[in-house]
Design a protein around this motif. Structure first.
Motif, PDB file in Angstrom:
ATOM      1  N   SER A 185       0.830  -1.255   0.109  1.00 15.67           N
ATOM      2  CA  SER A 185       0.059  -0.139  -0.199  1.00 15.67           C
ATOM      3  C   SER A 185       0.820   1.230  -0.113  1.00 15.67           C
ATOM      4  N   PRO A 240      -2.743   6.323  -1.141  1.00 14.32           N
ATOM      5  CA  PRO A 240      -4.091   6.080  -1.062  1.00 14.32           C
ATOM      6  C   PRO A 240      -4.917   7.010  -1.881  1.00 14.32           C
ATOM      7  N   ARG A 273      -2.697  12.503   0.831  1.00 15.86           N
ATOM      8  CA  ARG A 273      -2.694  11.122   1.676  1.00 15.86           C
ATOM      9  C   ARG A 273      -1.152  10.589   1.188  1.00 15.86           C
ATOM     10  N   GLU A 316       0.913   8.030   3.721  1.00 12.58           N
ATOM     11  CA  GLU A 316       0.269   7.109   4.334  1.00 12.58           C
ATOM     12  C   GLU A 316       0.214   5.627   3.569  1.00 12.58           C
ATOM     13  N   SER A 317       0.293   4.715   4.435  1.00 13.95           N
ATOM     14  CA  SER A 317       0.202   3.139   3.866  1.00 13.95           C
ATOM     15  C   SER A 317      -0.841   2.599   4.706  1.00 13.95           C
ATOM     16  N   ASP A 318      -1.494   1.470   4.449  1.00 13.11           N
ATOM     17  CA  ASP A 318      -2.393   0.711   5.168  1.00 13.11           C
ATOM     18  C   ASP A 318      -1.874  -0.664   5.682  1.00 13.11           C
ATOM     19  N   THR A 319      -1.193  -0.670   6.683  1.00  7.41           N
ATOM     20  CA  THR A 319      -0.490  -1.862   7.329  1.00  7.41           C
ATOM     21  C   THR A 319      -1.353  -2.908   7.546  1.00  7.41           C
ATOM     22  N   PHE A 322      -4.526  -3.689   6.159  1.00  3.86           N
ATOM     23  CA  PHE A 322      -4.718  -4.109   4.859  1.00  3.86           C
ATOM     24  C   PHE A 322      -3.696  -5.106   4.303  1.00  3.86           C
ATOM     25  N   ASP A 323      -2.214  -4.635   4.378  1.00  3.88           N
ATOM     26  CA  ASP A 323      -1.302  -5.383   3.596  1.00  3.88           C
ATOM     27  C   ASP A 323      -0.962  -6.588   4.522  1.00  3.88           C
ATOM     28  N   LYS A 377      -8.905   2.710  -1.945  1.00  2.47           N
ATOM     29  CA  LYS A 377      -8.999   3.585  -0.681  1.00  2.47           C
ATOM     30  C   LYS A 377      -7.599   3.229   0.212  1.00  2.47           C
ATOM     31  N   SER A 378      -7.155   1.966   0.180  1.00  2.89           N
ATOM     32  CA  SER A 378      -5.969   1.529   0.960  1.00  2.89           C
ATOM     33  C   SER A 378      -4.634   1.937   0.275  1.00  2.89           C
ATOM     34  N   GLU A 403      -3.687   0.055  -2.397  1.00  4.84           N
ATOM     35  CA  GLU A 403      -3.385  -1.067  -2.743  1.00  4.84           C
ATOM     36  C   GLU A 403      -3.518  -1.270  -4.388  1.00  4.84           C
TER      37      GLU A 403
END
Lengths: 281, 71
Positions: A196, A199, A205, A208-211, A213-214, A239-240, A242
């Motif tokens: 990710s 986003p 954004r 930012e990442s989405d840990t 989700f990952d 959104k994430s 990804e």
């Protein structure tokens, strides 16, 4: 009878200077560790070279720029050049250090295309699309000293909405596996990008990442649970951050039901870097 | 918003060094004939990557135009 002899997926900005500039010393060290893991995978390819290397990656609006944006495009022909960018900046700078020209596996590329159309995949084809860092950074990190096997580059539209769905990318991967199985060749396959970052492809954004989700994605890959990945929507990926999981979904379809081994996962805030290798029969 | 027009301009700014030089010297003149909304034209002339992005300009292009890249 042909077979897939190697399959892996990995982040594709493999450059300590880039992450040093954007994430500091921790970023530099993290990507260096990832690159060491990718390089270790490459040594296995060197020891037992495949007949072809399929690379599934996305264009970053360098090639298919709003005149037409294919959902999935097979790069056919005999050779491919790396993208040329004057005064390259950011992720484009990686290319300056890489060889300019690469051999393609013309026969396998043609089979993927022709049998794909026959099987109902409305694929685009290109004889001229150059390759950017998404293809060449992983390839040259795997095999820094060459020789690079003949390539079959496949572009997946990960960033220009509307994108193909994860399930469709998985189905295309099944098609790849079918073509390879009917061929006489031993084929290696990599998918690139992620995990990710950026986003919603939104400037506010960036960073930012989405840990969560990952880690969920990696858990499914390691457990060999592929249906939850196919069921993801492109809106969830957007959104994430990804987006580039679509490339991984093609590789996943090609090797399913194999489970993956985690080679690396590292959090940088700006992006989560990762690499996996699938455990093949 | 003029998704095609904005992103085609960004793409050309990235790929065409001569166009990029003319734009940098006089953005209003270069954009005079472009089919843009007033907000898009203003954001491009002022070169505000965040606003251009909010109006539909793709992030990867805005991050990689030599000399005009946003972070």
């Amino acid at each position: 009878m042909g077979r897939i002899v190697f399959a892996a997926a990995m982040s594709h900005v493999l450059d300590p200077d880039y992450y040093g500039a954007h994430c500091g010393e921790h970023g530099r060290r993290t990507v260096e560790t990832l690159m060491a893991g990718v390089r270790a995978l490459g040594r296995r390819l060197e020891a037992d070279p495949p007949d072809a290397l399929v690379v599934v990656a996305d264009d970053h609006l360098n090639v298919f720029a709003f005149n037409a944006v294919p959902a999935i495009c097979v790069r056919i022909g005999r050779h491919v050049e790396r993208m040329e960018q004057d005064d390259a900046t950011a992720f484009d700078r990686l290319l300056d250090r890489l060889p300019r020209r690469y051999l393609l596996h013309e026969a396998l590329g043609n089979r993927v295309l022709e049998e794909g159309l026959a099987a109902g995949f409305d694929l685009a084809m290109s004889w001229a699309a150059p390759l950017d860092h998404a293809f060449l950074s992983p390839v040259t990190t795997l095999l820094p000293d060459g020789p690079v096997p003949p390539l079959v580059p496949i572009f997946v539209n990960c960033v220009v909405a509307p994108q193909p769905t994860p399930r469709r990318c998985f189905a295309f991967g099944r098609h790849l596996a079918s073509v390879i199985a009917k061929s006489p060749w031993r084929v290696a396959l990599i998918a690139t990008g992620g995990l990710s970052h950026f986003p919603e492809l939104s400037f506010p954004r960036v960073g930012e990442s989405d840990t969560v989700f990952d880690r969920r994605v990696l858990g499914w890959l390691e457990a060999g649970e592929h249906e939850p990945l196919c069921a993801l929507s492109t809106a969830e990926l957007d959104k994430s951050g990804e987006h580039e999981l679509l490339n991984w979904m093609v590789a996943l379809g090609a090797v399913s039901p194999a489970s993956a081994r985690r080679v690396f996962f590292g959090e940088l805030g700006r992006i989560n870097l990762a690499a996996v290798e699938w455990i093949l029969p | 918003m003029s998704r095609y027009e904005v992103n085609s301009l960004l793409y050309r700014l990235k790929k065409d060094a001569d166009f990029r030089a003319r734009f940098t010297a006089d953005p209003a003149a270069v954009l005079a004939a472009a089919d843009l909304t007033d907000d898009e034209r203003r954001a491009l002339i002022d070169w505000d990557p965040r606003v251009i992005n909010a109006l539909g300009g793709y992030l990867h292009l805005l991050m990689s135009i030599p000399g005009l890249e946003g972070h």
